[in-house]
Every structure is written in structure tokens, then in C-alpha cells.
Write a protein that holds these residues in place. Structure first.
Motif, PDB file in Angstrom:
ATOM      1  N   PRO A 113      28.432  11.007  51.310  1.00  0.00           N
ATOM      2  CA  PRO A 113      29.701  10.270  51.372  1.00  0.00           C
ATOM      3  C   PRO A 113      29.638   9.024  52.263  1.00  0.00           C
ATOM      4  CG  PRO A 113      29.961  12.479  52.315  1.00  0.00           C
ATOM      5  CD  PRO A 113      28.555  12.345  51.843  1.00  0.00           C
ATOM      6  N   LEU A 114      28.883   9.095  53.342  1.00  0.00           N
ATOM      7  CA  LEU A 114      28.860   7.972  54.280  1.00  0.00           C
ATOM      8  C   LEU A 114      27.971   6.822  53.809  1.00  0.00           C
ATOM      9  CD1 LEU A 114      28.796   9.859  57.692  1.00  0.00           C
ATOM     10  CD2 LEU A 114      30.731   8.724  56.599  1.00  0.00           C
ATOM     11  N   GLU A 115      26.855   7.135  53.200  1.00  0.00           N
ATOM     12  CA  GLU A 115      25.927   6.092  52.764  1.00  0.00           C
ATOM     13  C   GLU A 115      26.207   5.609  51.341  1.00  0.00           C
ATOM     14  OE1 GLU A 115      22.901   4.544  54.293  1.00  0.00           O
ATOM     15  OE2 GLU A 115      24.300   5.008  55.888  1.00  0.00           O
ATOM     16  N   LEU A 116      26.568   6.522  50.460  1.00  0.00           N
ATOM     17  CA  LEU A 116      26.743   6.161  49.058  1.00  0.00           C
ATOM     18  C   LEU A 116      28.199   6.061  48.633  1.00  0.00           C
ATOM     19  CD1 LEU A 116      23.906   8.350  47.516  1.00  0.00           C
ATOM     20  CD2 LEU A 116      23.818   5.958  48.237  1.00  0.00           C
ATOM     21  N   GLY A 117      29.114   6.438  49.520  1.00  0.00           N
ATOM     22  CA  GLY A 117      30.533   6.335  49.211  1.00  0.00           C
ATOM     23  C   GLY A 117      31.041   7.387  48.241  1.00  0.00           C
ATOM     24  N   LEU A 118      30.316   8.493  48.083  1.00  0.00           N
ATOM     25  CA  LEU A 118      30.775   9.552  47.196  1.00  0.00           C
ATOM     26  C   LEU A 118      32.003  10.230  47.776  1.00  0.00           C
ATOM     27  CD1 LEU A 118      27.899   9.115  46.044  1.00  0.00           C
ATOM     28  CD2 LEU A 118      27.765  11.572  45.737  1.00  0.00           C
ATOM     29  N   SER A 119      32.874  10.678  46.898  1.00  0.00           N
ATOM     30  CA  SER A 119      34.025  11.465  47.334  1.00  0.00           C
ATOM     31  C   SER A 119      33.518  12.851  47.722  1.00  0.00           C
ATOM     32  CB  SER A 119      35.045  11.595  46.201  1.00  0.00           C
ATOM     33  OG  SER A 119      34.531  12.432  45.172  1.00  0.00           O
ATOM     34  N   MET A 120      34.360  13.622  48.369  1.00  0.00           N
ATOM     35  CA  MET A 120      33.960  14.977  48.738  1.00  0.00           C
ATOM     36  C   MET A 120      33.722  15.815  47.485  1.00  0.00           C
ATOM     37  SD  MET A 120      33.598  14.585  51.855  1.00  0.00           S
ATOM     38  CE  MET A 120      33.090  16.228  52.282  1.00  0.00           C
ATOM     39  N   GLU A 121      34.522  15.589  46.446  1.00  0.00           N
ATOM     40  CA  GLU A 121      34.324  16.325  45.197  1.00  0.00           C
ATOM     41  C   GLU A 121      32.972  15.961  44.565  1.00  0.00           C
ATOM     42  OE1 GLU A 121      36.581  15.407  41.431  1.00  0.00           O
ATOM     43  OE2 GLU A 121      37.342  17.431  41.847  1.00  0.00           O
ATOM     44  N   GLN A 122      32.636  14.687  44.554  1.00  0.00           N
ATOM     45  CA  GLN A 122      31.364  14.253  44.004  1.00  0.00           C
ATOM     46  C   GLN A 122      30.199  14.801  44.833  1.00  0.00           C
ATOM     47  OE1 GLN A 122      32.349  10.093  44.256  1.00  0.00           O
ATOM     48  NE2 GLN A 122      32.447   9.894  42.027  1.00  0.00           N
ATOM     49  N   THR A 123      30.364  14.786  46.145  1.00  0.00           N
ATOM     50  CA  THR A 123      29.325  15.303  47.033  1.00  0.00           C
ATOM     51  C   THR A 123      29.104  16.788  46.777  1.00  0.00           C
ATOM     52  OG1 THR A 123      29.818  13.655  48.725  1.00  0.00           O
ATOM     53  CG2 THR A 123      28.672  15.641  49.453  1.00  0.00           C
ATOM     54  N   ALA A 124      30.183  17.549  46.690  1.00  0.00           N
ATOM     55  CA  ALA A 124      30.079  18.987  46.444  1.00  0.00           C
ATOM     56  C   ALA A 124      29.383  19.264  45.110  1.00  0.00           C
ATOM     57  CB  ALA A 124      31.461  19.625  46.474  1.00  0.00           C
ATOM     58  N   THR A 125      29.734  18.506  44.094  1.00  0.00           N
ATOM     59  CA  THR A 125      29.104  18.674  42.786  1.00  0.00           C
ATOM     60  C   THR A 125      27.613  18.349  42.866  1.00  0.00           C
ATOM     61  OG1 THR A 125      31.162  18.163  41.639  1.00  0.00           O
ATOM     62  CG2 THR A 125      29.121  17.903  40.383  1.00  0.00           C
ATOM     63  N   ALA A 126      27.271  17.271  43.548  1.00  0.00           N
ATOM     64  CA  ALA A 126      25.878  16.838  43.644  1.00  0.00           C
ATOM     65  C   ALA A 126      24.995  17.870  44.347  1.00  0.00           C
ATOM     66  CB  ALA A 126      25.791  15.504  44.363  1.00  0.00           C
ATOM     67  N   ILE A 127      25.546  18.539  45.376  1.00  0.00           N
ATOM     68  CA  ILE A 127      24.715  19.482  46.118  1.00  0.00           C
ATOM     69  C   ILE A 127      24.968  20.934  45.718  1.00  0.00           C
ATOM     70  CG2 ILE A 127      24.381  17.917  48.055  1.00  0.00           C
ATOM     71  CD1 ILE A 127      26.424  19.424  49.657  1.00  0.00           C
ATOM     72  N   GLY A 128      25.871  21.136  44.773  1.00  0.00           N
ATOM     73  CA  GLY A 128      26.095  22.476  44.243  1.00  0.00           C
ATOM     74  C   GLY A 128      26.866  23.402  45.155  1.00  0.00           C
ATOM     75  N   THR A 129      27.846  22.846  45.887  1.00  0.00           N
ATOM     76  CA  THR A 129      28.669  23.663  46.770  1.00  0.00           C
ATOM     77  C   THR A 129      30.144  23.440  46.477  1.00  0.00           C
ATOM     78  OG1 THR A 129      28.798  21.954  48.470  1.00  0.00           O
ATOM     79  CG2 THR A 129      26.957  23.482  48.637  1.00  0.00           C
ATOM     80  N   SER A 130      30.989  24.158  47.170  1.00  0.00           N
ATOM     81  CA  SER A 130      32.426  23.954  47.020  1.00  0.00           C
ATOM     82  C   SER A 130      32.857  22.714  47.811  1.00  0.00           C
ATOM     83  CB  SER A 130      33.193  25.174  47.534  1.00  0.00           C
ATOM     84  OG  SER A 130      33.057  25.266  48.934  1.00  0.00           O
ATOM     85  N   ILE A 131      33.997  22.176  47.457  1.00  0.00           N
ATOM     86  CA  ILE A 131      34.528  21.023  48.175  1.00  0.00           C
ATOM     87  C   ILE A 131      34.795  21.378  49.622  1.00  0.00           C
ATOM     88  CG2 ILE A 131      36.455  19.398  48.331  1.00  0.00           C
ATOM     89  CD1 ILE A 131      36.684  19.630  45.262  1.00  0.00           C
ATOM     90  N   GLY A 132      35.306  22.548  49.874  1.00  0.00           N
ATOM     91  CA  GLY A 132      35.587  22.987  51.236  1.00  0.00           C
ATOM     92  C   GLY A 132      34.343  23.063  52.092  1.00  0.00           C
ATOM     93  N   TRP A 133      33.234  23.462  51.499  1.00  0.00           N
ATOM     94  CA  TRP A 133      31.987  23.538  52.260  1.00  0.00           C
ATOM     95  C   TRP A 133      31.456  22.145  52.562  1.00  0.00           C
ATOM     96  CZ3 TRP A 133      27.054  21.968  52.474  1.00  0.00           C
ATOM     97  CH2 TRP A 133      26.208  22.642  53.349  1.00  0.00           C
ATOM     98  N   ALA A 134      31.520  21.280  51.552  1.00  0.00           N
ATOM     99  CA  ALA A 134      30.988  19.918  51.701  1.00  0.00           C
ATOM    100  C   ALA A 134      31.829  19.144  52.698  1.00  0.00           C
ATOM    101  CB  ALA A 134      30.949  19.203  50.371  1.00  0.00           C
TER     102      ALA A 134
END
Length: 57
Positions: A36-57
Motif C-alpha cells: 500500500p505504501l509503495e504501490l498505492g494499493l488499497s487494503m482490499e487489493q493488498t489482502a487479495t495480492a497476499i492471500g489474506t483477509s482485509i482485517g489482517w492486511a
């Protein structure tokens, strides 16, 4: 309203951990900071990319 990514104070540490991660958990933790900090991904996008829940990410 989207959450704004925070954690710039640990960004450099997270980047180092991306290279030196010994477990998948360490890698996921680093990715949850860097994406999220370097690529500007949303938390939802980050969670999807790393295979976790939004709450975890």
C-alpha cells in the motif's frame, strides 16, 4: 470511506524483510506494509495480492 495506509516509519524495515524473510508469515507482513505504501494499493487489493483477509492486511 477508504482507510489511508499508515506505517511509513517502518517502511525501510519492511523492504529489508521482503528480501530476508524466513517464513511466509514474515513475507506477508512485509508485503502488507510495502504494497500500500509503495504501490498505492488499497487494503482490499493488498489482502487479495497476499492471500489474506482485509482485517489482517
Amino acid at each position: 470511506m477508504a482507510r489511508v495506509a499508515s506505517g511509513k516509519e517502518v517502511l525501510e524495515q519492511a523492504k529489508a524483510l521482503l528480501v530476508n524473510a524466513r517464513t511466509i508469515e514474515e513475507l506477508n507482513q512485509a508485503q502488507a506494509v510495502v504494497l500500500p505504501l509503495e504501490l498505492g494499493l488499497s487494503m482490499e487489493q493488498t489482502a487479495t495480492a497476499i492471500g489474506t483477509s482485509i482485517g489482517w492486511a
